[in-house]
Design an enzyme around this catalytic site. Structure first.
Site, mmCIF file in Angstrom:
data_model
loop_
_atom_site.group_PDB
_atom_site.id
_atom_site.type_symbol
_atom_site.label_atom_id
_atom_site.label_comp_id
_atom_site.label_asym_id
_atom_site.label_seq_id
_atom_site.Cartn_x
_atom_site.Cartn_y
_atom_site.Cartn_z
ATOM 1 N N SER A 208 -18.548 13.182 -24.492
ATOM 2 C CA SER A 208 -18.595 11.463 -25.049
ATOM 3 C C SER A 208 -17.752 11.359 -26.292
ATOM 4 O O SER A 208 -17.382 12.431 -26.876
ATOM 5 C CB SER A 208 -19.816 11.051 -25.314
ATOM 6 N N ALA A 210 -17.490 9.571 -30.167
ATOM 7 C CA ALA A 210 -18.763 9.049 -31.274
ATOM 8 C C ALA A 210 -19.222 7.743 -31.211
ATOM 9 O O ALA A 210 -18.490 6.819 -30.603
ATOM 10 C CB ALA A 210 -18.022 9.338 -32.521
ATOM 11 N N ILE A 211 -20.298 7.672 -31.007
ATOM 12 C CA ILE A 211 -21.295 6.527 -31.226
ATOM 13 C C ILE A 211 -21.468 5.824 -32.609
ATOM 14 O O ILE A 211 -21.050 4.942 -33.095
ATOM 15 C CB ILE A 211 -22.379 6.215 -30.121
ATOM 16 N N SER A 213 -21.599 8.697 -34.822
ATOM 17 C CA SER A 213 -21.115 10.010 -35.639
ATOM 18 C C SER A 213 -19.801 9.879 -36.145
ATOM 19 O O SER A 213 -19.063 8.877 -35.469
ATOM 20 C CB SER A 213 -21.643 11.189 -34.958
ATOM 21 N N THR A 217 -17.192 14.993 -29.369
ATOM 22 C CA THR A 217 -16.423 16.090 -28.905
ATOM 23 C C THR A 217 -15.045 15.552 -28.191
ATOM 24 O O THR A 217 -14.065 16.289 -28.074
ATOM 25 C CB THR A 217 -17.262 16.798 -27.472
ATOM 26 N N ASP A 270 -37.613 7.266 -31.454
ATOM 27 C CA ASP A 270 -37.632 8.171 -30.714
ATOM 28 C C ASP A 270 -38.416 8.273 -29.574
ATOM 29 O O ASP A 270 -39.576 8.484 -29.507
ATOM 30 C CB ASP A 270 -37.960 9.435 -31.843
ATOM 31 N N SER A 278 -31.606 10.449 -20.251
ATOM 32 C CA SER A 278 -29.895 10.118 -20.810
ATOM 33 C C SER A 278 -29.250 11.651 -20.361
ATOM 34 O O SER A 278 -28.307 11.676 -20.042
ATOM 35 C CB SER A 278 -29.867 9.769 -22.269
ATOM 36 N N LYS A 302 -31.406 15.564 -35.779
ATOM 37 C CA LYS A 302 -32.286 14.638 -34.818
ATOM 38 C C LYS A 302 -33.607 15.268 -34.607
ATOM 39 O O LYS A 302 -34.411 14.431 -34.656
ATOM 40 C CB LYS A 302 -31.482 14.595 -33.571
#
Lengths: 506, 506
Positions: A208, A210-211, A213, A217, A270, A278, A302
């Site tokens: 994916s 970054a959303i 962060s 990667t 959480d 997911s 996390k």
């Protein structure tokens, strides 16, 4: 409802609003246009925009400004792309039809159990963008706090796979890895894939962007080679090299997951159930069979405790088994960043240093990657139990992993040099002592303020590790940025409040 | 977070976007403006817009169109009004600060009980518009499905009262009534208030405007007299006449209720707890002491069974007692509309016909109003048990109620004539038979499509009652509209699908 009778007062011309509402489709209409009046549309009405057989659900925002005319409907970027418009098309805008799946959502809110068919109906509507943000938030809330039992998590995961595209591979076993995020610089994938592929193991990795962060990667890999691959290219690379490192976002793999993540992040709930569904739905959709999951544990990661990691691991393994995935989980040290660079290009430089076996390469990144690659070689049956690490180490140290990485990059479109930032600023230790703690979250935020991942060269480099002695004035962090303003802003953030690197006096 | 240091790259000029997003404050900024870049704002970021000491939370929508310049921030109507802007002011836009109350929201999602202090912290932030729509949806969901016990409902109701303005009256007992909605034309308030006030009972009534219905009580009253009264005017009218019928929306009475209703409606969750807190908090905030609550029951009313009505009644009475309100509940027939008119002016005409004791006045409206007024007279101690209805009937039939109503209207700014619609269309019975059912929901929707409540003259008139014989071609409904297009649209809706008035063949 009358939606296509002869009394319809007309259609509206499509116009690109050039407004980014992230993934929320919005349609802008004059509040006094014929369609608004005839349909009785109020602001925030849930409507359907129809063009050429496609129906996109959207939220109505009513405009009284002159940039929009009475015969136009302007669309936010997401809506524009979903409808595939060019501009000037004749659109129909009508009340959204009631969704049958909302009765399952209400049932869940009222505490009832959902079976596969109910989950599928909901996830199909979610994956196709038919639920409003409010309904999405209600779904996420109704599933949080342990309100999904294991059969429901399995049903959810299966449904998430089934409503999207699923890739099949002619090879087996197809290996995969995943890291349950929250640890800056933990870019082991770019090392693990070439190591195991060089050993003849199949690992078609999709990652994916970054959303929240400073780098995903896919962002890091993109500074070294193209990652937006169509399925044919991806298959070609995997057939020839045994592995790839591609962006997974273009293939509609578990599309409901992307939609749910958009509302889960701001809600900051959480939900172990959502996390399991997911991760595993993405892995199953991409055709993986055996998956190693890295769970870093630390106070600013996390997952914050070993107990939470064990509960998560148990759920990942059993739900994985139920949907046909062999899952293994490894709990790792999440107390500090991995490697030195944080941000796409800076992380890529760490990866290249390890592949080139340079003496200054970050040892922690190397060791984590070797450990994970070793486990994967054992899971794939390529190495006997207890011998995977040695095989991985030989493969890296012989240069075979570097050769494989270069071949993968060439297959994806060509290896390239990561960009370098134009401006840097060093943050030094105020006093002497020993590194007592590193705040992963604030370090990631500093890298983002410096410009990552939007500017791939931007980010932060951390020069110290936990427990190391530090002299007053010694560099702790170097900020990298493409704009002096952003650099100053990131620096002010680093210097504010509690330090990112806590120095215990000795 | 650095929010006001010297590195802040600057402020933005306020501009009115003229975009109606209902109650969601939105700020529009160029995605490449200095503030967006420096703050790292992404689309849909939750931000705070600061001007002159006021801080308004808003959602960011990023604009790339030319109508907005790089040094401007445009604001949706709600945000514009909350900040009290004129245009051109210098605004600061910064990341929203984390809300402490969100930890109580998460606790509730995870199934824990909330005490008064936790509820108060949440409701205070909700009432001040600090929660995003996603968080509001999560709160509503976490409280639905019986997840609030009675002490929590009491805490919620108290908190909703305490975070808003509270009106005190020097008189006692202060009476009030409320109807748990869903029944078109049920405009008894405009009759009950003058009847009981004419008997010397104090009833300072505040009512709402329509949210999803074709008319709220305030909308109907407004066709006869002004309803937007400041507190001083309201007090003057009540002191002189014993009663008033004002719009309650301007006084910040239980402001969190208005915010929650905005997300509850589209979620369509039946939450008894939220309904009880909503109704009772408004009553307590306006200074009422004894409240009669009308719960219409019918297949297309809000409450669909006697069992549901009894459960709701028990909760209303016990939570009311806990916060110092004496509550009585009356279950009424909700199988068909009350009176004939549906829409502000059409309902007002029904009310005036009853007050004037005209022979063609709708008897069902008259009888319901007399029954409710009689109960209120008994609750107030003005009539002995069993004699309230007779006193109410005498007061109406003697003309005293009409005189009182005119005096109240004059006090509020002057009695006026309701407007009449320019266009009407009759819907006739297709065949002969007997009226078997009337769909309240679809009738209300037809009245809205005809233009109600936006056009006060618009709406529908229903000419038949349940059980009445009907001849083929006999008028069933007359639609009233100010625009031929809307009339045609409403007509097409009435003629589509199943009929609103079901005729059983005899």
């Amino acid at each position: 409802m009358v939606t296509n009778g002869s009394v319809l007062p007309g259609r509206l011309r499509a116009r690109r609003a050039l407004i980014d509402t992230y993934q929320q489709p919005v349609v802008y209409m004059r509040s006094d246009c014929a369609v608004c009046l005839a349909e009785g549309f109020e602001a925030q009405a849930q409507v359907e925009v129809v063009f050429d057989g496609r129906q996109v659900p959207a939220t109505l925002h009513r405009v009284d400004a002159d940039w929009l005319s009475h015969d136009e409907a302007a669309l936010s970027e997401t809506a524009w792309q979903l409808l595939g418009l060019q501009g000037g098309e004749s659109l129909q805008v009508r009340h959204a039809r009631p969704l049958e799946s909302l009765k399952f959502l209400r049932a869940k809110v009222y505490g009832r159990k959902l079976d596969y068919d109910s989950m599928h109906a909901l996830i199909d509507d979610i994956g196709h963008g038919r639920l409003s943000d409010l309904h999405l938030a209600a779904f996420v809330t109704a599933c949080a706090g342990g309100r999904l039992d294991e059969p429901e998590i399995v049903a959810l995961t299966r449904a998430m796979v089934d409503v999207g595209h699923r890739i099949q591979w002619p090879l087996s076993p197809v290996m995969d890895k995943h890291c349950v995020g929250g640890l800056p610089g933990n870019r082991t994938t770019l090392l693990v894939v070439p190591i195991v592929a060089a050993c003849g193991v199949v690992m078609p990795k999709t990652s994916s962007r970054a959303i929240t962060s400073p780098a995903g990667t896919a962002d890091t890999m993109e500074t070294l080679a193209p990652v937006t691959l169509d399925e044919a290219t991806m298959r070609r690379v995997v057939e020839r090299e045994g592995g790839c490192i591609a962006w997974g976002g273009s293939a509609r793999l578990s599309p409901a997951d992307d939609v749910l993540i958009r509302v889960e992040r701001p809600l900051d709930l959480d939900s172990e159930a959502q996390l399991v569904a997911s991760v595993l739905s993405k892995k199953a959709a991409v055709g993986s069979e055996r998956v190693l999951i890295d769970v870093p544990v630390g106070p600013t990661a996390k997952v914050r405790s070993s107990a939470a990691a064990r509960s998560l691991a148990a759920s990942l393994v059993s739900v994985g088994a139920a949907i046909g995935l062999q899952v293994e989980v490894v709990e790792t040290d999440g107390r500090q960043p991995v490697g030195r660079g944080i941000g796409p290009a800076l992380e890529a430089l760490d990866v290249m240093a390890v592949l080139h076996r340079r003496s200054d390469a970050p040892q922690d990144l190397r060791e984590r990657a070797l450990m994970l690659a070793g486990r994967l070689l054992e899971m794939a049956g390529r190495a006997a139990h207890g011998t995977g690490l040695a095989l991985a180490t030989r493969t890296l140290d012989s240069g075979l992993a570097l050769v494989k990485f270069i071949a993968i990059c060439e297959g994806q479109g060509g290896l390239r040099e990561p960009p370098r930032a134009q401006h840097t600023e060093v943050v030094a230790a105020a006093g002497a002592g020993r590194v007592g703690a590193i705040d992963n979250r604030r370090l990631a935020r500093a890298a983002k303020l410096a410009g990552a991942p939007h500017d791939p060269a931007a980010g932060a480099v951390i020069h110290v590790r936990l427990g190391e002695p530090v002299a007053a004035g010694q560099p702790l962090i170097t900020l990298h940025s493409q704009a002096p303003g952003q650099l100053a802003y990131a620096l002010a953030y680093v210097n504010s409040q509690t330090p990112i690197v806590a120095i215990d006096p000795t």
